[in-house]
Motif scaffolding. Structure first.
Motif, PDB file in Angstrom:
ATOM      1  N   ASN A 113       0.822  -1.210   0.000  1.00 31.19           N
ATOM      2  CA  ASN A 113       0.000   0.000   0.000  1.00 31.19           C
ATOM      3  C   ASN A 113       0.858   1.263   0.000  1.00 31.19           C
ATOM      4  O   ASN A 113       0.531   2.249  -0.664  1.00 31.19           O
ATOM      5  N   LEU A 114       1.956   1.234   0.755  1.00 31.88           N
ATOM      6  CA  LEU A 114       2.848   2.394   0.808  1.00 31.88           C
ATOM      7  C   LEU A 114       3.497   2.682  -0.542  1.00 31.88           C
ATOM      8  O   LEU A 114       3.552   3.829  -0.988  1.00 31.88           O
ATOM      9  N   LEU A 115       3.989   1.618  -1.179  1.00 28.63           N
ATOM     10  CA  LEU A 115       4.743   1.797  -2.425  1.00 28.63           C
ATOM     11  C   LEU A 115       3.840   2.083  -3.616  1.00 28.63           C
ATOM     12  O   LEU A 115       4.199   2.852  -4.507  1.00 28.63           O
ATOM     13  N   SER A 116       2.676   1.432  -3.653  1.00 27.48           N
ATOM     14  CA  SER A 116       1.813   1.577  -4.825  1.00 27.48           C
ATOM     15  C   SER A 116       0.713   2.614  -4.631  1.00 27.48           C
ATOM     16  O   SER A 116      -0.041   2.915  -5.563  1.00 27.48           O
ATOM     17  N   LYS A 117       0.598   3.147  -3.413  1.00 26.27           N
ATOM     18  CA  LYS A 117      -0.441   4.125  -3.075  1.00 26.27           C
ATOM     19  C   LYS A 117      -1.830   3.577  -3.404  1.00 26.27           C
ATOM     20  O   LYS A 117      -2.692   4.271  -3.935  1.00 26.27           O
ATOM     21  N   SER A 118      -2.005   2.284  -3.118  1.00 28.86           N
ATOM     22  CA  SER A 118      -3.294   1.639  -3.351  1.00 28.86           C
ATOM     23  C   SER A 118      -3.807   1.096  -2.024  1.00 28.86           C
ATOM     24  O   SER A 118      -3.149   1.217  -0.997  1.00 28.86           O
ATOM     25  N   GLU A 119      -4.992   0.502  -2.046  1.00 27.75           N
ATOM     26  CA  GLU A 119      -5.587  -0.030  -0.823  1.00 27.75           C
ATOM     27  C   GLU A 119      -5.719  -1.546  -0.925  1.00 27.75           C
ATOM     28  O   GLU A 119      -6.772  -2.074  -1.256  1.00 27.75           O
ATOM     29  N   VAL A 120      -4.625  -2.251  -0.666  1.00 26.48           N
ATOM     30  CA  VAL A 120      -4.645  -3.712  -0.606  1.00 26.48           C
ATOM     31  C   VAL A 120      -5.033  -4.111   0.811  1.00 26.48           C
ATOM     32  O   VAL A 120      -4.552  -3.530   1.778  1.00 26.48           O
ATOM     33  N   PHE A 121      -5.910  -5.101   0.948  1.00 27.95           N
ATOM     34  CA  PHE A 121      -6.399  -5.522   2.261  1.00 27.95           C
ATOM     35  C   PHE A 121      -5.240  -5.947   3.152  1.00 27.95           C
ATOM     36  O   PHE A 121      -4.401  -6.765   2.763  1.00 27.95           O
ATOM     37  N   ALA A 122      -5.184  -5.379   4.346  1.00 27.23           N
ATOM     38  CA  ALA A 122      -4.118  -5.722   5.291  1.00 27.23           C
ATOM     39  C   ALA A 122      -4.680  -5.664   6.702  1.00 27.23           C
ATOM     40  O   ALA A 122      -5.376  -4.723   7.065  1.00 27.23           O
ATOM     41  N   GLU A 123      -4.387  -6.682   7.505  1.00 25.46           N
ATOM     42  CA  GLU A 123      -4.788  -6.698   8.905  1.00 25.46           C
ATOM     43  C   GLU A 123      -3.844  -7.599   9.682  1.00 25.46           C
ATOM     44  O   GLU A 123      -3.066  -8.362   9.101  1.00 25.46           O
ATOM     45  N   ASN A 124      -3.922  -7.499  11.012  1.00 23.73           N
ATOM     46  CA  ASN A 124      -3.041  -8.282  11.877  1.00 23.73           C
ATOM     47  C   ASN A 124      -3.598  -9.686  12.083  1.00 23.73           C
ATOM     48  O   ASN A 124      -3.983 -10.089  13.177  1.00 23.73           O
ATOM     49  N   LYS A 125      -3.703 -10.434  10.993  1.00 25.29           N
ATOM     50  CA  LYS A 125      -4.165 -11.814  11.007  1.00 25.29           C
ATOM     51  C   LYS A 125      -3.261 -12.623  10.086  1.00 25.29           C
ATOM     52  O   LYS A 125      -2.674 -12.082   9.143  1.00 25.29           O
ATOM     53  N   LEU A 126      -3.184 -13.925  10.341  1.00 29.00           N
ATOM     54  CA  LEU A 126      -2.402 -14.787   9.455  1.00 29.00           C
ATOM     55  C   LEU A 126      -3.161 -15.006   8.158  1.00 29.00           C
ATOM     56  O   LEU A 126      -4.380 -15.144   8.154  1.00 29.00           O
ATOM     57  N   PHE A 127      -2.438 -15.043   7.054  1.00 29.28           N
ATOM     58  CA  PHE A 127      -2.999 -15.291   5.725  1.00 29.28           C
ATOM     59  C   PHE A 127      -4.069 -14.270   5.348  1.00 29.28           C
ATOM     60  O   PHE A 127      -5.121 -14.620   4.825  1.00 29.28           O
ATOM     61  N   ALA A 128      -3.822 -12.986   5.642  1.00 25.23           N
ATOM     62  CA  ALA A 128      -4.774 -11.956   5.222  1.00 25.23           C
ATOM     63  C   ALA A 128      -4.829 -11.884   3.695  1.00 25.23           C
ATOM     64  O   ALA A 128      -5.850 -11.536   3.114  1.00 25.23           O
ATOM     65  N   THR A 129      -3.719 -12.222   3.038  1.00 24.51           N
ATOM     66  CA  THR A 129      -3.660 -12.210   1.574  1.00 24.51           C
ATOM     67  C   THR A 129      -3.545 -13.640   1.057  1.00 24.51           C
ATOM     68  O   THR A 129      -2.620 -14.352   1.406  1.00 24.51           O
ATOM     69  N   LEU A 130      -4.505 -14.058   0.227  1.00 26.03           N
ATOM     70  CA  LEU A 130      -4.402 -15.355  -0.456  1.00 26.03           C
ATOM     71  C   LEU A 130      -4.204 -15.159  -1.948  1.00 26.03           C
ATOM     72  O   LEU A 130      -3.472 -15.881  -2.592  1.00 26.03           O
ATOM     73  N   ASP A 131      -4.908 -14.166  -2.513  1.00 26.79           N
ATOM     74  CA  ASP A 131      -4.817 -13.910  -3.942  1.00 26.79           C
ATOM     75  C   ASP A 131      -3.671 -12.942  -4.215  1.00 26.79           C
ATOM     76  O   ASP A 131      -3.546 -11.913  -3.553  1.00 26.79           O
ATOM     77  N   THR A 132      -2.859 -13.278  -5.193  1.00 30.72           N
ATOM     78  CA  THR A 132      -1.771 -12.383  -5.573  1.00 30.72           C
ATOM     79  C   THR A 132      -2.343 -11.091  -6.153  1.00 30.72           C
ATOM     80  O   THR A 132      -3.211 -11.111  -7.012  1.00 30.72           O
ATOM     81  N   THR A 133      -1.874  -9.954  -5.651  1.00 34.43           N
ATOM     82  CA  THR A 133      -2.289  -8.647  -6.151  1.00 34.43           C
ATOM     83  C   THR A 133      -1.097  -7.991  -6.831  1.00 34.43           C
ATOM     84  O   THR A 133      -0.002  -7.963  -6.271  1.00 34.43           O
ATOM     85  N   VAL A 134      -1.318  -7.486  -8.043  1.00 33.66           N
ATOM     86  CA  VAL A 134      -0.241  -6.847  -8.790  1.00 33.66           C
ATOM     87  C   VAL A 134      -0.607  -5.386  -9.024  1.00 33.66           C
ATOM     88  O   VAL A 134      -1.727  -5.071  -9.436  1.00 33.66           O
ATOM     89  N   ARG A 135       0.334  -4.499  -8.745  1.00 34.41           N
ATOM     90  CA  ARG A 135       0.124  -3.067  -8.969  1.00 34.41           C
ATOM     91  C   ARG A 135       1.325  -2.484  -9.715  1.00 34.41           C
ATOM     92  O   ARG A 135       2.451  -2.954  -9.558  1.00 34.41           O
ATOM     93  N   LYS A 136       1.033  -1.435 -10.481  1.00 36.13           N
ATOM     94  CA  LYS A 136       2.128  -0.698 -11.120  1.00 36.13           C
ATOM     95  C   LYS A 136       2.640   0.352 -10.139  1.00 36.13           C
ATOM     96  O   LYS A 136       1.860   1.086  -9.546  1.00 36.13           O
ATOM     97  N   VAL A 137       3.954   0.381  -9.955  1.00 36.89           N
ATOM     98  CA  VAL A 137       4.592   1.353  -9.076  1.00 36.89           C
ATOM     99  C   VAL A 137       5.532   2.212  -9.922  1.00 36.89           C
ATOM    100  O   VAL A 137       6.237   1.695 -10.792  1.00 36.89           O
ATOM    101  N   VAL A 138       5.518   3.510  -9.685  1.00 35.38           N
ATOM    102  CA  VAL A 138       6.418   4.410 -10.404  1.00 35.38           C
ATOM    103  C   VAL A 138       7.271   5.155  -9.380  1.00 35.38           C
ATOM    104  O   VAL A 138       6.739   5.845  -8.509  1.00 35.38           O
ATOM    105  N   VAL A 139       8.578   4.979  -9.480  1.00 35.32           N
ATOM    106  CA  VAL A 139       9.517   5.687  -8.613  1.00 35.32           C
ATOM    107  C   VAL A 139      10.438   6.513  -9.501  1.00 35.32           C
ATOM    108  O   VAL A 139      11.153   5.970 -10.354  1.00 35.32           O
ATOM    109  N   GLU A 140      10.390   7.825  -9.341  1.00 35.12           N
ATOM    110  CA  GLU A 140      11.212   8.746 -10.158  1.00 35.12           C
ATOM    111  C   GLU A 140      11.067   8.445 -11.649  1.00 35.12           C
ATOM    112  O   GLU A 140      12.064   8.291 -12.372  1.00 35.12           O
TER     113      GLU A 140
END
Length: 418
Positions: A233-260
């Protein structure tokens, strides 16, 4: 006028069971049970008691010895007398069909092992058709060798005509065996169908990956609950689901990130965990294709965890199983804000451990070990995030020049979540 009282739904209660062996000492067993309790919590249940036993090896018939099993049984009965029902007993290792059958017969409550608990959580977390198919495949693979215990109550009902089968009733089978064979055939057919579905999904994903243009692919990997999604979320400035639980992410999420002005693709993948069976890894290999096909891996580590070095080893071993261990990799030590340590006494000559070494000392140790190929951040507090972006920029730029030496950087718009 009637008053309607909404009663509070009570969470299911659980007992945890682990063993202490020569290979797994008491401290290690406690860590494993801490993680197992976190899994139970993630599944929505509450741990009320832990049982451990020192053994040379787990019992082939009941995992723990008869005395310990009787102790657990007595605790369950005492809780029932106090009007608190125990919903399940969870064992820290994978159990055989024989062990489950014997333990259930003795304790008369629901029995789960670490694998079945993880599968339950996976089933709760799965959102896309791909994840649901993979979870179902893993469940059937787990169920297949354990089918027999479901039909043991029917096995004695077979026999010949008349008063039942003795030694002369050769070739006659009871309904339990018939039903077992039928279920086995149905499950095998279902497994074949699910594998075919995953092949089709994999073809679609391969086509999607080819259409992404000439962009460097970076995959976030790591143990479960180390902060990969928060970092995404920090790098891509998107809202990927995140919480303090095990296996919060099962599906791979791909985002485009632009740095400089340098674009690249960043993938957030399912977290790894200790004692994860090979069948489960095999079922999720299509999800982890993003790892295998990436140009670079960013290994995220929770440095505040007391056993983070073993977690690193678990991830590295899983990467070897996936054939991705030789990819360019950097380690990002996350959660430095949560790092704690206890200062050693002046006369303490014992070797330094994770519990009594400062964060600065640990940083120097790992930076020397990794040839400066690591970085320390807090995604939650945004500490050193700019340094992380700069480091990623340099590494991705170098990879881009090596992979596409005669092409300018591409700026196609890409915003896809798989």
């Amino acid at each position: 006028m009637k008053e309607f009282v909404i009663s509070e739904v009570k969470a299911e209660t659980a007992i945890l069971v682990g063993i202490i062996t020569r290979e797994q000492d008491e401290a290690k067993t406690k860590e494993y049970l801490d993680e197992l309790e976190f899994l139970v919590d993630t599944a929505g249940a509450v741990c009320v008691k832990r049982f451990t036993q020192k053994v040379s090896a787990p019992s082939q018939t009941s995992y723990v010895g008869k005395g310990k099993l009787e102790e657990i049984k007595q605790f369950i009965q005492d809780e029932e007398d106090n009007e608190r029902e125990i919903g399940m007993v969870v064992f820290d290792d994978e159990l055989s069909a024989k062990q489950i059958r014997n333990i259930e017969k003795e304790l008369k409550v629901k029995i789960l092992d670490r694998t079945s608990l993880i599968l339950d959580i996976f089933a709760m977390r799965a959102q896309t058709a791909n994840a649901k198919t993979q979870v179902e495949l893993a469940q059937y693979r787990y169920m297949l060798p354990r089918l027999q215990r479901l039909w043991t109550h029917l096995e004695r009902q077979g026999g010949g005509s008349g008063s039942g089968g003795g030694k002369g009733s050769v070739g006659l089978r009871g309904p339990g065996e018939t039903q077992l064979e039928m279920d086995r055939r149905i499950i095998l057919q279902r497994i074949t169908l699910l594998k075919q579905r995953l092949v089709e999904i994999d073809k679609q994903k391969t086509t999607q990956r080819k259409s992404r243009g000439r962009l460097i692919r970076v995959a976030l990997v790591g143990y479960t609950n180390v902060g990969k999604s928060t970092m995404m979320n920090l790098l891509s400035k998107s809202e990927v689901f995140a919480e303090n639980k095990l296996f919060a992410t099962l599906d791979t999420t791909v985002r485009k990130v632009v740095v400089e002005n340098l674009p690249f693709l960043l993938a957030d993948t399912v977290g790894f965990i200790r004692k994860l069976p090979t069948d489960l890894v095999d079922s999720f290999k299509s999800t982890l294709d993003e790892v295998r096909e990436s140009d670079m891996l960013v290994h995220v580590v929770d440095i505040s965890h007391p056993d983070f070095e073993e977690q690193i080893e678990v991830v590295n071993n899983t990467l070897k199983d996936l054939g991705a261990a030789d990819k360019p990799q950097m380690i990002v030590f996350n959660k430095i804000d949560a790092y704690t340590w206890v200062e050693k006494e002046a006369d303490d000559l014992t070797p330094p451990t994770r519990e009594n070494i400062t964060l600065e000392q640990l940083q120097k140790t790992w930076m020397a070990k990794m040839n400066d190929d690591c970085i320390f951040i807090s995604a939650k507090e945004r500490t050193n995030v700019d340094l992380l972006r700069d480091t990623l920029y340099e590494k991705v730029r170098q990879l881009h020049v090596e992979k596409y030496p005669y092409n300018d950087f591409l700026y196609e718009q890409y915003d896809e979540g798989e």
